[in-house]
Design a protein around this motif. Structure first.
Motif: not given
Lengths: 88, 384
Positions: B262, B264, B277, B308, B310-311
């Motif tokens: 994800k 932003r 955003y 950023k 990271e999931e």
């Protein structure tokens, strides 16, 4: 008794000319520029001749490429190649 | 220089009368020249309309020959509001930004990270967007050096809109060798390959087999005046045996990062961030990357900041026999590489066993490695 004139008073008091009397003030920078304070008007304006009315009469500038770089109610500036200056 | 002037040409009539009348009405004229029958002169643009009755009285025909001045340059733009607003905005922005710090550059740091220096300087008034004149430099130096003990000197110089932070780091002193009496003992089983005793008394020789905890170099040295207690120093290399075993199942549940993290973005202007955003608050535990504009080698305080995150997701991985075996070998090599360079592998024997669930790979290694480990001498006074 006769009243002394302003001119006589100037002489008696050793004052510079023009302090008490009305006299135009002229300043020459070589033969290129003339500044006239107390200019009362323009009599003649030509390429070679400019005649200005001053307090004591008329002054004539003769020359080439004459130009009046400034003219306002109290002062006039004449530039160019001045050849002669005459009081008429 | 006047805001707007015009050069006029007067033809015919009585030019002298024209000049005298203008002088009487206190209209300033200059650069008066005569060419043939024409008279040229200059006057202020707003005086031109007052010259019309003068010209009429002197019977001259007056025409404008040339227009000069800033007014005539900007007049065509009088209905272009966007252009005018842009110029005004440019002047305002230039005025506002010229006194501010656009970029902070830190020079001279090697050990202390730049981010730590920036964090300390920020509350002291040195950051992008701050007004440099408000910085109290002596107070800043005192406070910053107090909060950053690794630095011995710090100053901030302003050149244009760039604040150069110059620092000098403290030179680390040489580590002091402990003089505490200590032995060197074996950290694992092995056979001594070499022994280099610098201080103390060697207790083993090359070829001796030692077990974990065995004395290698003693800190008690016999002398004529009795035993002397020393801090044993030296290098003892031994041949050791190590073993690794890795099991990889055919089906495995692993945690992996999602392929598309994800992101932003935010617009960054002079230390202020404008989110690009629509929902949610800024993430706190996210990787932040700054993309700043550069012009003529200078970094501008305008750019895009991208957060950023990271999931992770749980994924079930199913492998065939060959893939499972290769994965097991790869993991074994990875575990082997974690030993580091001090352990030299002289011989390795890899055995692989397939079970019902997957593959088990075992590695047996014959290594040469330093096994010395300091152990303090325990002193006990004898009570009589």
């Amino acid at each position: 008794m006769k009243k002394p004139t302003r001119r006589q008073a100037e002489v008696a008091l050793s004052l510079p000319t023009g302090v008490l009397t009305e006299a135009s003030h002229m300043e020459l920078c070589g033969n290129r520029r003339a500044m006239i304070e107390g200019c009362r008007g323009i009599v003649k304006y030509d390429e070679d001749v400019i005649e200005l009315r001053v307090d004591n009469g008329t002054v004539r500038f003769t020359g080439r490429e004459l130009c009046m770089t400034n003219l306002n109610p109290t002062c006039a500036v004449v530039t160019g190649r001045l050849l002669s200056l005459e009081f008429l | 220089m006047y805001w707007a002037t015009v050069q006029i040409e007067c033809e015919g009539g009585f030019p002298e009368r024209f000049l005298n009348e203008a002088r009487k009405r206190e209209i300033a004229l200059w650069d008066i020249t005569r060419r043939d029958i024409s008279l040229f002169c200059r006057c202020r643009a707003d005086d031109y309309r007052f010259l019309r009755p003068v010209a009429k009285a002197a019977s001259v025909r007056m025409r404008v020959r040339k227009r000069q001045g800033m007014w005539f340059h900007i007049r065509p733009f009088r209905y272009r509001f966007g252009w005018v607003c842009g110029m005004v905005l440019f002047a305002v922005v230039l005025q506002l930004l010229s006194a501010r710090i656009w970029t902070v550059r830190v020079n001279g740091n090697e050990q202390v990270p730049e981010s730590a220096i920036r964090e300390v300087l920020r509350p002291l008034g040195v950051y992008e967007g701050a007004v440099f004149d408000k910085v109290d430099l002596p107070q800043l130096q005192l406070t910053a050096l107090e909060q950053l003990p690794q630095l011995v000197w710090l100053t901030v110089n302003q050149t244009g809109s760039v604040a150069y932070v110059e620092v000098r780091e403290r030179t680390p002193s040489e580590p002091i060798t402990s003089n505490e009496p200590a032995n060197i003992v074996a950290s694992r089983d092995g056979v001594i390959v070499s022994i280099d005793c610098e201080n103390g008394q060697a207790a083993v020789k090359v070829g001796d087999a030692v077990t974990e905890g065995s004395l290698l170099i003693g800190g008690v040295v016999d002398s004529k005046v009795g035993p002397l207690l020393k801090h044993a120093q030296g290098t003892v290399l031994a041949r050791t045996e190590r073993e690794l075993a890795i099991s990889v199942p055919f089906e495995e549940t692993v945690t992996a990062e999602k392929p598309f993290p994800k992101v932003r973005p935010s617009l960054y202007v002079l230390g202020v961030r404008f989110p690009l955003y629509t929902s949610g608050e800024p993430w706190r535990n996210a990787t932040t990357t700054m993309h700043l504009l550069r012009a003529y080698g200078k970094t501008l305080p305008i750019g895009i900041e991208v957060q950023k995150r990271e999931e992770q997701e749980t994924v079930t991985v199913v492998r065939n026999e060959q893939e499972t075996y290769e994965e097991a070998v790869a993991r074994l090599a990875l575990a082997r590489s974690e030993w580091g360079d001090t352990i030299q592998v002289q011989e390795e024997r890899i055995t692989a066993t397939q079970t019902a669930d997957g593959w088990t790979v075992c590695g047996q290694y014959t290594c040469v490695e330093p096994i010395g480990l300091w152990q303090s001498l325990q002193m006990h006074e004898k009570k009589e």
